[in-house]
Design an enzyme around this catalytic site. Structure first.
Site, PDB file in Angstrom:
ATOM      1  N   HIS A  51       0.747   2.264  -6.586  1.00  0.00           N
ATOM      2  CA  HIS A  51       1.545   2.469  -5.361  1.00  0.00           C
ATOM      3  C   HIS A  51       1.177   3.794  -4.698  1.00  0.00           C
ATOM      4  CE1 HIS A  51       5.804   2.191  -3.378  1.00  0.00           C
ATOM      5  NE2 HIS A  51       4.916   2.753  -2.563  1.00  0.00           N
ATOM      6  N   ARG A  55      -3.221   5.845   4.077  1.00  0.00           N
ATOM      7  CA  ARG A  55      -3.072   6.132   5.522  1.00  0.00           C
ATOM      8  C   ARG A  55      -4.224   5.677   6.391  1.00  0.00           C
ATOM      9  NH1 ARG A  55       2.137   6.539   4.690  1.00  0.00           N
ATOM     10  NH2 ARG A  55       2.928   8.588   4.096  1.00  0.00           N
ATOM     11  N   HIS A 223       9.550   1.878  -6.701  1.00  0.00           N
ATOM     12  CA  HIS A 223      10.257   3.170  -6.738  1.00  0.00           C
ATOM     13  C   HIS A 223      11.787   3.083  -6.881  1.00  0.00           C
ATOM     14  CE1 HIS A 223      10.538   2.015  -2.579  1.00  0.00           C
ATOM     15  NE2 HIS A 223       9.412   2.552  -2.187  1.00  0.00           N
ATOM     16  N   ASP A 296       3.986   6.590  -5.588  1.00  0.00           N
ATOM     17  CA  ASP A 296       4.377   6.463  -4.174  1.00  0.00           C
ATOM     18  C   ASP A 296       3.822   7.659  -3.382  1.00  0.00           C
ATOM     19  OD1 ASP A 296       5.434   5.596  -1.793  1.00  0.00           O
ATOM     20  OD2 ASP A 296       7.500   6.159  -2.254  1.00  0.00           O
ATOM     21  N   HIS A 300       2.136  13.458   4.296  1.00  0.00           N
ATOM     22  CA  HIS A 300       2.555  13.725   5.682  1.00  0.00           C
ATOM     23  C   HIS A 300       2.077  15.130   6.028  1.00  0.00           C
ATOM     24  CE1 HIS A 300       5.008  10.129   6.045  1.00  0.00           C
ATOM     25  NE2 HIS A 300       5.612  10.404   4.903  1.00  0.00           N
ATOM     26  N   GLY A 315       8.839  11.093   2.284  1.00  0.00           N
ATOM     27  CA  GLY A 315       7.723  10.913   1.363  1.00  0.00           C
ATOM     28  C   GLY A 315       7.164  12.230   0.877  1.00  0.00           C
TER      29      GLY A 315
END
Ligand code: DOR
Length: 418
Positions: A51, A55, A223, A296, A300, A315
């Site tokens: 996971h 992007r 998650h 996960d 960003h 995130g």
């Protein structure tokens, strides 16, 4: 250490032409082109993260396949499965093939795409599941969003069931979480932020398990964040339903206190909650309710994380810091052994995504030479600026940790060494 076979002994591992050529004590080193001294280290199957968000395409300012797989290799991962919430979403066979192609050209580790389950991840029309499967999707998910309606869930589970692959749910009932920014509790009230209640996750898992009872699709909870969710999964598994679940480093270690001071680095979806949830998730790992670990990894940019709390994206990155954090949460706490930890990071995620059929997730003669060398004694401090991924958004900056991947070998080639 090979959890799949139970092999756990001091030995040499010889690699030739991308395959494991031999495993045994005192193998000759003489013809070897390269020798890695793994004294005092664990030599394990290459770690697998089922996971991650790479992007690409569409959000390359946050991460790319090249930078995300470099981060993966640095963290000890030889395989990652990437989520479809890209732009455009991974909802066509062409896009699935595009990921394989880009990964082949720019990837530092293996990349397998998880395809969108609905068109555009909008939740109102199933994607071309059988074509996506034929193109090489290893699982299906609308991750980032939940499939909100029971009718669509029933259709998707029926379609995915025919492929034999797993459906991975981002469990978030949308009407209960509209405008939410963090865990619904004392701190969200004090900060004046809209809360994301446990109920929104638990309701979806309970609903999906009920819908799936007549379908029997392989259903995977992504998650998982609440104590109640652990209990629902435990009951479903006890009833022999084909349900699995994953835990992430932040849900094993952080509480909603991470959001104090409007710290956007602690903002994640689903949110980090309370100590009782952490304890229950660890107990779920210890008793075999939760069989997979997944970061996960959600990069960003600094600009995006500098926005006011309610506007900042959810995130945190995870690939480069996961191994010592899992170790702290699960091995040092006494919940599981190192061997079991490696199992949850290798053969278990391989099974979830059907990668075990390619020999991934195990260390055996003749199998692919994806190998991770772990120094359990290496002490280091997490420094966001030193991360090799394109984004540095970790809430664990400054934390002193123990354990590091000192060599990551993918297809017999050293992808990272420290
Ligand atoms: O915090 C999260 N970030 N959770 C998700 O489910 C999606 C992810 C992202 O894509 O940024």
């Amino acid at each position: 250490m090979d959890p799949a076979s139970g092999h756990d002994a001091v030995a040499d591992v010889a690699i030739l032409d991308g395959r494991i050529a031999a495993i045994g004590p005192s193998l000759p080193t003489s013809p070897a082109q390269r020798v890695i001294n793994a004294q005092g280290c664990f030599v394990t199957p290459g770690l697998i993260d089922p996971h991650v968000h790479l992007r690409e395409p569409g959000h390359e300012h946050k991460e790319t396949i090249a930078t995300g797989t470099a981060a993966a290799a640095r963290g000890g991962f030889t395989t990652v499965c990437c989520m479809p919430n890209t732009s455009p979403a991974l909802d066509t066979p062409e896009l699935v093939r595009y990921i394989y192609d880009r990964a082949g050209h720019t990837g530092r580790c293996r990349v397998f795409p998880v395809a969108a389950a609905t068109k555009g991840r909008h939740g109102d029309e199933p994607a071309e599941i059988s074509l996506l499967n034929a193109a090489g999707a290893v699982a299906f998910s609308d991750d980032g969003d939940c499939i909100p309606t029971p009718g669509m869930m029933q259709r998707v589970l029926s379609l995915v069931a025919r492929t034999g692959k797993a459906f991975m749910q981002h469990c978030q009932e949308p009407t209960l979480t509209r405008g939410s920014a963090m865990h619904a509790g004392e701190i969200s009230v004090r900060l004046g932020l809209t809360g994301w209640p446990r109920l929104a996750e638990e309701l979806i898992i309970e609903r999906d398990v009920m819908i799936n009872r007549a379908i029997g699709c392989r259903y995977h909870v992504q998650h998982l964040s609440s104590a109640g969710s652990v209990e629902i999964v435990r009951r479903a598994r006890a009833a022999k339903q084909p349900v699995t679940a994953e835990a992430s480093p932040h849900h094993l270690l952080l509480t909603h206190e991470a959001c104090e001071g409007y710290n956007t680095l602690g903002k994640v979806n689903p949110p980090v909650r309370e100590q009782t949830d952490i304890d229950a998730i660890r107990a779920g790992v210890a008793d075999g309710t939760i069989t997979v670990l997944a970061t996960d990894h959600a990069p960003h940019s600094a600009d995006e994380k500098a926005l006011p709390f309610e506007e900042a994206p959810m995130g945190m990155v995870g690939l480069e810091t996961a191994l010592p954090l899992y170790r702290e949460a699960l091995v040092d706490s006494g919940a599981i052994s190192w061997m079991r930890l490696i199992e949850l990071m290798t053969v278990e995620p391989a099974r979830l995504c059907g990668l075990d059929a390619m020999g991934l997730g195990r260390l055996e003669v003749g199998g692919p030479a994806d190998v991770t060398v772990i120094d359990p004694g290496a002490e280091w401090t997490i420094e966001p600026a030193s991360l090799v991924g394109r984004s540095k958004n970790t809430p664990f900056g400054g934390r002193r940790v123990r354990g590091a991947a000192v060599a990551t070998i993918v297809r017999g080639e050293v992808a990272n060494q420290r």
